[in-house]
Design an enzyme around this catalytic site. Structure first.
Site, mmCIF file in Angstrom:
data_model
loop_
_atom_site.group_PDB
_atom_site.id
_atom_site.type_symbol
_atom_site.label_atom_id
_atom_site.label_comp_id
_atom_site.label_asym_id
_atom_site.label_seq_id
_atom_site.Cartn_x
_atom_site.Cartn_y
_atom_site.Cartn_z
ATOM 1 N N HIS A 135 0.896 -1.112 0.077
ATOM 2 C CA HIS A 135 0.100 -0.040 0.043
ATOM 3 C C HIS A 135 0.914 1.182 -0.045
ATOM 4 C CE1 HIS A 135 0.862 1.123 4.173
ATOM 5 N NE2 HIS A 135 1.072 -0.290 4.305
ATOM 6 N N HIS A 144 11.861 -0.458 -13.272
ATOM 7 C CA HIS A 144 11.697 -1.739 -13.527
ATOM 8 C C HIS A 144 11.837 -2.727 -12.229
ATOM 9 C CE1 HIS A 144 12.706 -5.362 -16.503
ATOM 10 N NE2 HIS A 144 12.115 -5.881 -15.335
HETATM 11 C C1 LIG Z 1 24.239 -5.995 -9.765
HETATM 12 C C2 LIG Z 1 24.305 -6.196 -11.278
HETATM 13 C C3 LIG Z 1 23.710 -5.646 -12.231
HETATM 14 C C4 LIG Z 1 25.877 -5.942 -11.339
HETATM 15 O O1 LIG Z 1 26.547 -6.206 -12.602
HETATM 16 P P1 LIG Z 1 28.032 -5.874 -12.802
HETATM 17 O O2 LIG Z 1 27.951 -4.547 -13.176
HETATM 18 O O3 LIG Z 1 28.310 -6.994 -13.958
HETATM 19 O O4 LIG Z 1 28.928 -6.426 -11.740
HETATM 20 P P2 LIG Z 1 29.943 -7.653 -11.483
HETATM 21 O O5 LIG Z 1 29.353 -8.881 -11.798
HETATM 22 O O6 LIG Z 1 31.134 -6.839 -12.094
HETATM 23 O O7 LIG Z 1 29.908 -7.395 -9.563
HETATM 24 C C5 LIG Z 1 30.608 -6.403 -9.004
HETATM 25 C C6 LIG Z 1 30.818 -6.956 -7.764
HETATM 26 O O8 LIG Z 1 29.407 -6.843 -6.961
HETATM 27 C C7 LIG Z 1 29.284 -8.297 -6.457
HETATM 28 N N1 LIG Z 1 27.727 -8.527 -6.887
HETATM 29 C C8 LIG Z 1 26.989 -8.865 -8.244
HETATM 30 N N2 LIG Z 1 25.775 -8.738 -8.186
HETATM 31 C C9 LIG Z 1 25.492 -9.163 -6.788
HETATM 32 C C10 LIG Z 1 24.525 -9.495 -6.233
HETATM 33 N N3 LIG Z 1 23.157 -9.764 -6.610
HETATM 34 N N4 LIG Z 1 24.430 -9.688 -4.809
HETATM 35 C C11 LIG Z 1 25.657 -9.623 -4.044
HETATM 36 N N5 LIG Z 1 26.793 -9.209 -4.901
HETATM 37 C C12 LIG Z 1 26.735 -8.948 -6.051
HETATM 38 C C13 LIG Z 1 30.147 -9.294 -7.270
HETATM 39 O O9 LIG Z 1 30.322 -10.413 -6.634
HETATM 40 C C14 LIG Z 1 31.302 -8.398 -7.269
HETATM 41 O O10 LIG Z 1 32.052 -8.300 -6.066
HETATM 42 P P3 LIG Z 1 33.573 -8.339 -6.090
HETATM 43 O O11 LIG Z 1 34.021 -7.290 -6.677
HETATM 44 O O12 LIG Z 1 33.903 -8.663 -4.664
HETATM 45 O O13 LIG Z 1 34.136 -9.584 -6.907
HETATM 46 C C15 LIG Z 1 24.226 -7.932 -11.309
HETATM 47 O O14 LIG Z 1 25.141 -8.620 -10.788
HETATM 48 C C16 LIG Z 1 23.021 -8.230 -11.087
HETATM 49 O O15 LIG Z 1 22.721 -8.790 -9.848
HETATM 50 N N6 LIG Z 1 21.995 -8.386 -11.800
HETATM 51 C C17 LIG Z 1 20.597 -8.851 -11.552
HETATM 52 C C18 LIG Z 1 19.910 -9.285 -12.967
HETATM 53 C C19 LIG Z 1 18.336 -9.510 -12.856
HETATM 54 O O16 LIG Z 1 17.927 -9.395 -11.538
HETATM 55 N N7 LIG Z 1 17.723 -9.535 -13.887
HETATM 56 C C20 LIG Z 1 16.357 -9.820 -13.869
HETATM 57 C C21 LIG Z 1 15.736 -9.041 -15.304
HETATM 58 S S1 LIG Z 1 14.190 -9.207 -15.417
#
Ligand SMILES: CC(C)(COP(=O)(O)OP(=O)(O)OC[C@H]1O[C@@H](n2cnc3c(N)ncnc32)[C@H](O)[C@@H]1OP(=O)(O)O)[C@@H](O)C(=O)NCCC(=O)NCCS
Length: 206
Positions: A135, A144
């Site tokens: 709510h 998104h």
């Molecule tokens: C957050 C996100 C966008 C970052 O992606 P990125 O810019 O490529 O980042 P990286 O993969 O280089 O990660 C950077 C750091 O953050 C950490 N990290 C990334 N995603 C994380 C998450 N979801 N939870 C915890 N830590 C995370 C990585 O382990 C890395 O840590 P380190 O530097 O200690 O090794 C991606 O990891 C993510 O979670 N995407 C979600 C996708 C999603 O929900 N899709 C649905 C679409 S409908």
């Protein structure tokens, strides 16, 4: 209201959008535009041109931008809005929308989502599969909310922010514009600066 719908974007997100539009049973004809000229059909529906062709169709079709990326969706939504296109709201028949909920044009609410009463959702948003929005939330334009996200009561999310799959936001939290949250993020304090955040509780990662 026009009886034809044109969806811009025929790939993953656009297909889900088309599936919802078909289930709404409101348009006699649904087609796509897509800039990949190699795609001729999607979801059994015809791709009738590229996004540049949209202007020739706005008198005949309602237009919906079926693109998941927030920045691209905002750019194209604003373009079609500026030229006076009719832009619907798409709500899956198996979503639950409470009383006094306002949803802006160009927003899609996917299957299994529950939006509780007195919440405002802006234009061009994606309320993805199985989210719960409680709510008195205020969701800005072009946000998104990925699948399985849970927002408690009185949450405010600024324009263009993106919550990754399975994220949780506690009650009375304000999140500023232009934030990204990784999969499984847990937000328990206000987020006042744009950036990329992840973890439980979140920390800024970029
Ligand atoms: C957050 C996100 C966008 C970052 O992606 P990125 O810019 O490529 O980042 P990286 O993969 O280089 O990660 C950077 C750091 O953050 C950490 N990290 C990334 N995603 C994380 C998450 N979801 N939870 C915890 N830590 C995370 C990585 O382990 C890395 O840590 P380190 O530097 O200690 O090794 C991606 O990891 C993510 O979670 N995407 C979600 C996708 C999603 O929900 N899709 C649905 C679409 S409908």
């Amino acid at each position: 209201m026009k009886n034809k719908l044109l969806i811009i974007g025929a790939s993953g997100h656009g297909k889900v959008v088309a599936d919802i539009a078909l289930k709404m049973n409101r348009w006699q004809s649904i087609a796509f535009l897509d800039d990949n000229k190699g795609i001729e059909t999607s979801m059994g529906l015809e791709v009738i041109g590229t996004s540049d062709d949209v202007f020739t169709h706005i008198d005949e079709y309602e237009i919906f931008v079926g693109i998941g990326n927030n920045t691209t969706r905002q750019r194209i939504h604003e373009m079609v809005e500026t030229v006076g296109a009719s832009i619907p709201v798409l709500v899956h028949p198996d979503a639950v929308v409470g009383g006094q909920v306002n949803i802006g044009n160009g927003t899609v609410v996917m299957a299994g989502s529950i939006i509780n009463c007195c919440t405002d959702i802006g234009k061009g948003c994606v309320i993805n599969t199985g989210t719960t929005i409680d709510h008195d939330n205020c969701i800005g334009d072009y946000v998104h909310i990925s699948p399985g996200v849970h927002l408690a009561g009185t949450v405010k999310i600024g324009e263009g922010s993106w919550l990754g799959i399975g994220s949780v936001v506690s009650n009375n939290i304000n999140i500023t514009s232009g934030c990204q949250f990784g999969a499984g993020s847990v937000v328990v304090k206000d987020v006042n600066y744009p950036g990329t955040y992840a973890g439980v509780p979140i920390r800024k990662i970029k």
